[in-house]
Design an enzyme around this catalytic site. Structure first.
Site, PDB file in Angstrom:
ATOM      1  N   ALA A  10      35.129  24.325  24.528  1.00 12.09           N
ATOM      2  CA  ALA A  10      33.929  24.084  26.288  1.00 12.09           C
ATOM      3  C   ALA A  10      34.566  25.257  26.806  1.00 12.09           C
ATOM      4  CB  ALA A  10      34.106  22.799  26.189  1.00 12.09           C
ATOM      5  N   GLY A  14      31.488  29.160  25.410  1.00 10.76           N
ATOM      6  CA  GLY A  14      30.682  27.807  24.915  1.00 10.76           C
ATOM      7  C   GLY A  14      29.970  27.033  25.933  1.00 10.76           C
ATOM      8  N   HIS A 182      32.133  45.050  16.117  1.00  7.10           N
ATOM      9  CA  HIS A 182      32.341  44.879  17.488  1.00  7.10           C
ATOM     10  C   HIS A 182      33.296  45.124  17.967  1.00  7.10           C
ATOM     11  CE1 HIS A 182      31.177  42.780  21.003  1.00  7.10           C
ATOM     12  NE2 HIS A 182      31.859  41.857  20.907  1.00  7.10           N
TER      13      HIS A 182
HETATM   14  N1  LIG Z   1      31.236  37.931  20.304  1.00  7.95           N
HETATM   15  C1  LIG Z   1      30.767  37.872  20.797  1.00  7.95           C
HETATM   16  O1  LIG Z   1      30.315  39.201  21.272  1.00  7.95           O
HETATM   17  C2  LIG Z   1      32.185  37.689  21.854  1.00  7.95           C
HETATM   18  C3  LIG Z   1      33.463  36.984  21.612  1.00  7.95           C
HETATM   19  N2  LIG Z   1      34.212  36.094  22.469  1.00  7.95           N
HETATM   20  C4  LIG Z   1      34.730  35.517  22.169  1.00  7.95           C
HETATM   21  O2  LIG Z   1      34.659  34.017  22.251  1.00  7.95           O
HETATM   22  C5  LIG Z   1      36.345  33.616  22.348  1.00  7.95           C
HETATM   23  C6  LIG Z   1      35.966  32.249  23.647  1.00  7.95           C
HETATM   24  O3  LIG Z   1      35.623  32.854  24.410  1.00  7.95           O
HETATM   25  P1  LIG Z   1      35.484  32.318  26.429  1.00  7.95           P
HETATM   26  O4  LIG Z   1      34.872  30.802  26.044  1.00  7.95           O
HETATM   27  O5  LIG Z   1      35.446  32.772  27.170  1.00  7.95           O
HETATM   28  O6  LIG Z   1      37.073  32.023  26.224  1.00  7.95           O
HETATM   29  P2  LIG Z   1      37.987  30.620  26.743  1.00  7.95           P
HETATM   30  O7  LIG Z   1      39.722  30.610  27.354  1.00  7.95           O
HETATM   31  O8  LIG Z   1      37.260  30.172  28.370  1.00  7.95           O
HETATM   32  O9  LIG Z   1      37.254  29.501  26.416  1.00  7.95           O
HETATM   33  C7  LIG Z   1      37.957  28.777  25.040  1.00  7.95           C
HETATM   34  C8  LIG Z   1      38.263  27.447  24.417  1.00  7.95           C
HETATM   35  O10 LIG Z   1      38.078  27.390  23.209  1.00  7.95           O
HETATM   36  C9  LIG Z   1      39.417  26.470  23.266  1.00  7.95           C
HETATM   37  N3  LIG Z   1      40.115  25.878  21.931  1.00  7.95           N
HETATM   38  C10 LIG Z   1      40.787  26.496  21.524  1.00  7.95           C
HETATM   39  N4  LIG Z   1      41.496  25.824  20.365  1.00  7.95           N
HETATM   40  C11 LIG Z   1      40.236  24.864  20.274  1.00  7.95           C
HETATM   41  C12 LIG Z   1      40.358  24.116  18.443  1.00  7.95           C
HETATM   42  N5  LIG Z   1      41.149  24.567  17.938  1.00  7.95           N
HETATM   43  N6  LIG Z   1      39.343  23.437  18.870  1.00  7.95           N
HETATM   44  C13 LIG Z   1      37.963  23.368  19.431  1.00  7.95           C
HETATM   45  N7  LIG Z   1      38.687  24.148  20.614  1.00  7.95           N
HETATM   46  C14 LIG Z   1      39.421  24.855  20.587  1.00  7.95           C
HETATM   47  C15 LIG Z   1      39.861  26.191  24.621  1.00  7.95           C
HETATM   48  O11 LIG Z   1      40.700  25.260  24.522  1.00  7.95           O
HETATM   49  C16 LIG Z   1      39.169  26.859  25.403  1.00  7.95           C
HETATM   50  O12 LIG Z   1      38.129  25.859  26.020  1.00  7.95           O
HETATM   51  C17 LIG Z   1      37.324  34.347  22.399  1.00  7.95           C
HETATM   52  O13 LIG Z   1      37.850  34.094  21.493  1.00  7.95           O
HETATM   53  C18 LIG Z   1      36.312  35.724  22.825  1.00  7.95           C
HETATM   54  O14 LIG Z   1      37.058  36.911  22.553  1.00  7.95           O
HETATM   55  C19 LIG Z   1      33.840  36.211  24.072  1.00  7.95           C
HETATM   56  C20 LIG Z   1      32.878  36.967  24.692  1.00  7.95           C
HETATM   57  C21 LIG Z   1      31.641  37.620  23.655  1.00  7.95           C
HETATM   58  C1  LIG Z   2      34.508  39.397  24.723  1.00  4.29           C
HETATM   59  C2  LIG Z   2      33.623  40.411  23.640  1.00  4.29           C
HETATM   60  O1  LIG Z   2      33.410  40.035  22.927  1.00  4.29           O
HETATM   61  C3  LIG Z   2      32.628  41.301  24.305  1.00  4.29           C
HETATM   62  O2  LIG Z   2      32.499  40.582  26.157  1.00  4.29           O
HETATM   63  O3  LIG Z   2      31.846  42.463  24.494  1.00  4.29           O
END
Ligand SMILES: NC(=O)C1=CN([C@@H]2O[C@H](COP(=O)(O)OP(=O)(O)OC[C@H]3O[C@@H](n4cnc5c(N)ncnc54)[C@H](O)[C@@H]3O)[C@@H](O)[C@H]2O)C=CC1
Ligand SMILES: CC(=O)C(=O)O
Length: 316
Positions: A10, A14, A182
């Site tokens: 979240a 999320g 990616h």
């Molecule tokens: N594939 C893509 O294109 C992209 C991937 N991402 C990735 O998405 C992920 C999340 O990014 P954000 O939401 O910005 O980070 P964020 O730090 O805002 O949120 C991550 C959340 O995951 C939660 N979390 C940690 N362990 C957990 C578990 N075991 N169960 C449930 N929740 C858990 C945390 O408490 C936190 O609220 C990162 O790994 C980021 O690199 C971000 C942008 C693009």
């Molecule tokens: C965080 C990430 O993977 C992106 O913004 O592309």
């Protein structure tokens, strides 16, 4: 029965994904979970209070989960699970720097998804994306077609946006494509990119296309450098939410996604960014497109780079 989607994590990614999914109004229920006490419930309360303004009937449910799977009963019956749990990058970090920490998180989440939502299609977004998608498949033991990753939709959208801005044309007139990983071996595909139906290569010089290709590869890092505290989430959440919607609607839409490749482009046995038809069971079919020789070579290079890393995560 009504459709149900779960968003695990979240944080920024999320919560914005849950919002988009609720506002589409195609699911009965959006469940959002996190390990942080109270946050998912607070977000759910807030999102539900927007229903009367935005005019959607979807109910949002927020649940805090525990280290031993406590709370995961809430995801039972999910048609789709979007895994966003995990750390984002900070300035100067590569996505690969997140590998070990996020592997532990994604494995634990995936095992619970397999237990409580055994029929779900899983869309992984946690980074490093190609490796976390492979890990989620291993940890769930779901058929490969039911586990896919979000990257290509985002990278393609970034490429399209940069082209539209450079030419000062409406973004809807621009079609681009991005395949591969990616990460450093991302493969933007100028040969399949058009502006108003005409080849991109007729709309701008080769050097300018190359500049935009590099800008696309660095698209995520550019946002991280400006935000300083985390990574992008508006465009990423739009991408993942569209994929979840395509699954819920069994739309058959062709999207660039991270999918299991089994012979297409002469590549096998690896999760890689390719175009695929998306439906109720995840990837219906990987869609092969004609590539220039240099683009095909770059795709093969990407496959070998992620294959090596995906083998590493298998042993984690
Ligand atoms: N594939 C893509 O294109 C992209 C991937 N991402 C990735 O998405 C992920 C999340 O990014 P954000 O939401 O910005 O980070 P964020 O730090 O805002 O949120 C991550 C959340 O995951 C939660 N979390 C940690 N362990 C957990 C578990 N075991 N169960 C449930 N929740 C858990 C945390 O408490 C936190 O609220 C990162 O790994 C980021 O690199 C971000 C942008 C693009
Ligand atoms: C965080 C990430 O993977 C992106 O913004 O592309």
């Amino acid at each position: 029965m009504g459709k149900k989607v779960t968003v695990v994590g979240a944080g920024f990614y999320g919560s914005t994904t849950a919002q988009r999914l609720a506002e589409y109004d195609v699911f009965d229920t959006v469940v959002i979970t996190d390990i942080v006490e109270g946050k998912p419930a607070g977000l759910a309360l807030d999102l539900n209070q927007s229903r009367a303004i935005e005019g959607f009937e979807t109910k949002v449910v927020g649940v805090t989960t525990g280290p031993n799977g406590e709370g995961y009963e809430a995801i039972e019956g999910s048609d789709v699970v979007v895994i966003t749990a995990g750390l984002p990058r900070k300035p100067g970090m590569s996505r690969m720097d997140l590998l070990e920490t996020n592997a532990k998180i994604v494995r634990q989440v995936s095992e619970n998804v397999a237990k409580y939502a055994p029929s779900a299609v899983v869309i992984v977004v946690s980074n490093p994306l190609d490796e976390m998608t492979a890990l989620a498949q291993l940890a769930t033991q779901f058929p490969h077609q039911r586990v896919l990753g979000q990257a290509g939709m985002l990278d393609t959208a970034r490429f399209s946006n940069f082209v539209a801005e450079a030419l000062n044309v409406p973004v809807k007139t621009v079609k681009t494509l991005t395949l591969g990983s990616h990460g450093d071996t991302m493969v933007p595909v100028p040969s399949k990119s058009t502006v108003d139906g005409k080849p991109l290569r007729e709309a701008m010089p080769a050097e300018q296309i190359e500049e935009l290709v590099v800008k696309t590869r660095n698209g995520g890092a550019e946002v991280v450098a400006l935000l300083k505290t985390g990574s992008a989430y508006y465009a990423p959440s739009a991408a993942a939410a569209r994929m979840a919607k395509a699954v819920a609607e069994d739309s058959g839409e062709v999207m660039p996604v991270c999918a299991w490749v089994d012979g297409e482009y002469g590549i096998s046995g690896v999760y890689l960014g390719v175009e695929a038809e998306i439906g109720a069971q995840g990837v219906k079919r990987v869609v092969e497109t004609d590539l220039d020789a240099d683009e095909l070579a770059a795709l093969n290079e990407a496959a070998e780079a992620v294959r090596a890393k995906q083998a590493d995560v298998a042993s984690m």
